[in-house]
Write a protein that holds these residues in place. Structure first.
Motif, PDB file in Angstrom:
ATOM      1  N   ARG A  38     -71.419  31.212 -50.919  1.00  0.00           N
ATOM      2  CA  ARG A  38     -72.657  31.520 -50.202  1.00  0.00           C
ATOM      3  C   ARG A  38     -73.139  30.290 -49.456  1.00  0.00           C
ATOM      4  N   THR A  91     -80.936  33.698 -51.948  1.00  0.00           N
ATOM      5  CA  THR A  91     -80.891  34.092 -50.541  1.00  0.00           C
ATOM      6  C   THR A  91     -79.871  33.252 -49.786  1.00  0.00           C
ATOM      7  N   VAL A  93     -76.065  33.806 -46.912  1.00  0.00           N
ATOM      8  CA  VAL A  93     -74.955  34.636 -46.452  1.00  0.00           C
ATOM      9  C   VAL A  93     -73.834  34.472 -47.473  1.00  0.00           C
ATOM     10  N   GLN A 117     -75.431  39.206 -45.408  1.00  0.00           N
ATOM     11  CA  GLN A 117     -76.696  38.536 -45.712  1.00  0.00           C
ATOM     12  C   GLN A 117     -77.357  39.148 -46.936  1.00  0.00           C
ATOM     13  N   THR A 119     -80.975  38.707 -48.926  1.00  0.00           N
ATOM     14  CA  THR A 119     -82.307  38.126 -48.877  1.00  0.00           C
ATOM     15  C   THR A 119     -83.097  38.622 -50.076  1.00  0.00           C
TER      16      THR A 119
END
Length: 122
Positions: A38, A91, A93, A117, A119
Motif C-alpha cells: 500500500r 487509507t 492505494v 483505493q 479510504t
C-alpha cells in the motif's frame, strides 16, 4: 501476458471491513509469491502481506497483524486481502504484486496491478 487487476476498494468507516481481490492472468498464481502493498500520499510504498507459493505460508506487517488476512483461490487464480477493524491510517492505494518469493522490499517484485483505493473515514 502477465496481468494483475485489483478490485474491492472503497470508502469505509473506521472499524469497518473490506475485501480486496487481485485477479491474475497470464500465469498460475500458486507458482509465485504474491504480496499486497500500500502507498499513502506522500509516503513510501510499504508491504502489507504476502503468501508464499511453496507452502502457503503467510506474512503480515506488524501494523495489520490480527486485522488483515491474505488468501488465494487457485481455481479462480485470484488473491484476496480481507481487512477488518479498519483505521484511518489504513487509507492508501493497495497493490498486489508477484515475485519468486516473499520479500519485504517492493523493488523485488516483478509485476504489479494498477491499485485500488481504500479510504477509511467517518
Amino acid at each position: 501476458q502477465v496481468q494483475l487487476v485489483e478490485s474491492g476498494g472503497g470508502l469505509v468507516q473506521p472499524g469497518g471491513s473490506l475485501r480486496l481481490s487481485c485477479a491474475a492472468s497470464g500465469f498460475t498464481l500458486d507458482d509465485y509469491a504474491i504480496g499486497w502493498f500500500r502507498q499513502a500520499p506522500g509516503k513510501e510504498r510499504e508491504g502489507v502481506s504476502c503468501i508464499r507459493s511453496s507452502d502457503g505460508s503467510t506474512y503480515y506487517a506488524d501494523s495489520v497483524k490480527g486485522r488483515f488476512t491474505i488468501s488465494r483461490d487457485n481455481a479462480k487464480n485470484t488473491l484476496y486481502l480481507r481487512m477488518s477493524s479498519l483505521k484511518p491510517e489504513d487509507t492508501a492505494v493497495y497493490y498486489c504484486a508477484v515475485a519468486g518469493k516473499c520479500y519485504s522490499d517492493y523493488l523485488m517484485y516483478d509485476y504489479w496491478g494498477q491499485g485500488t483505493q481504500v479510504t477509511v473515514s467517518s
